[in-house]
Design an enzyme around this catalytic site. Structure first.
Site, PDB file in Angstrom:
ATOM      1  N   GLU A   1     -37.552 -37.544  38.535  1.00  0.00           N
ATOM      2  CA  GLU A   1     -36.867 -38.504  39.408  1.00  0.00           C
ATOM      3  C   GLU A   1     -35.669 -37.856  40.106  1.00  0.00           C
ATOM      4  OE1 GLU A   1     -36.906 -40.716  41.446  1.00  0.00           O
ATOM      5  OE2 GLU A   1     -36.815 -42.646  40.425  1.00  0.00           O
TER       6      GLU A   1
ATOM      7  N   HIS B   1     -43.887 -45.159  36.089  1.00  0.00           N
ATOM      8  CA  HIS B   1     -43.714 -45.327  34.646  1.00  0.00           C
ATOM      9  C   HIS B   1     -43.474 -46.787  34.272  1.00  0.00           C
ATOM     10  CE1 HIS B   1     -39.403 -46.034  35.029  1.00  0.00           C
ATOM     11  NE2 HIS B   1     -39.391 -45.044  35.906  1.00  0.00           N
TER      12      HIS B   1
END
Length: 195
Positions: free
Chosen positions: A82, A9
């Site tokens: 995550e 990201h």
């Protein structure tokens, strides 16, 4: 052959100041939005069949921006959220080193369970999208776990610092994954002066 292009990201404010994000849901900052735009402009739509994203804001938004260039089917998968770093989330490097010098953060997701979750997601992709070209927008620890598992520890976790919006590529051929390349940043203007 199944291929997966892994994209970390774009940058967040916590990335910029070294705070550990983990599963905390932090949005992209302006630099992160620019990085996502640069990824989208760099990638060739006809090279991919599907776009997979972690549902956390920073990965999902990166994927949405990239997809404004590619117009692919977009699928969110919890497998690629995550790793949770428990009580250390929101702390800077200095704060973490002071409180937890051995990196034993209370309430964190255990590494083996995390690796198993992520690699189960990779197996799902290989089965669901066999012989297709997949884009996967995820997180630093997620991508490093994938790279580490595939390379048998030669690259990845605790060895490779992945830049925001970097590109890595893996291939599944003859029932085996291999790493084609990793941490590619040539498409990002932010990093070109520090190659």
């Amino acid at each position: 052959m199944t291929t997966i292009c892994l994209i970390r990201h774009g940058e967040t404010d916590w990335n910029a100041i070294g705070k550990l994000q983990g599963s905390t849901n932090i949005p992209l900052n302006n630099k992160g939005i620019q990085q996502a735009e640069e990824c989208g402009a760099f990638l060739i739509p006809s090279d991919y069949d599907v776009l997979i994203a972690s549902p956390l804001k920073r990965a999902k938004r990166t994927a949405e921006i990239i997809n404004s260039y590619l117009n692919l089917p977009l699928v969110e998968m919890e497998d690629f959220v995550e790793r949770s770093f428990g009580d250390a989330e929101g702390m800077t490097v200095e704060e973490r080193q002071t409180l937890y010098p051995n990196r034993e953060f209370p309430n964190k997701e255990e590494r083996q369970l995390f690796n198993n979750r992520v690699m189960a997601g990779i197996d799902k992709l290989a089965q669901t999208y066999s012989d297709q070209r997949i884009l996967l927008v995820a997180h630093g620890a997620v991508i490093n776990a994938i790279l580490s598992t595939i390379s048998k520890g030669e690259i990845g976790s605790r060895k490779t610092t992945l830049k925001n919006a970097c590109i890595s590529n893996i291939n599944f051929h003859k029932e085996q994954w291999s790493v084609k390349n990793y941490n590619k940043i040539d498409h990002l203007t932010n990093y070109q002066h520090i190659k």
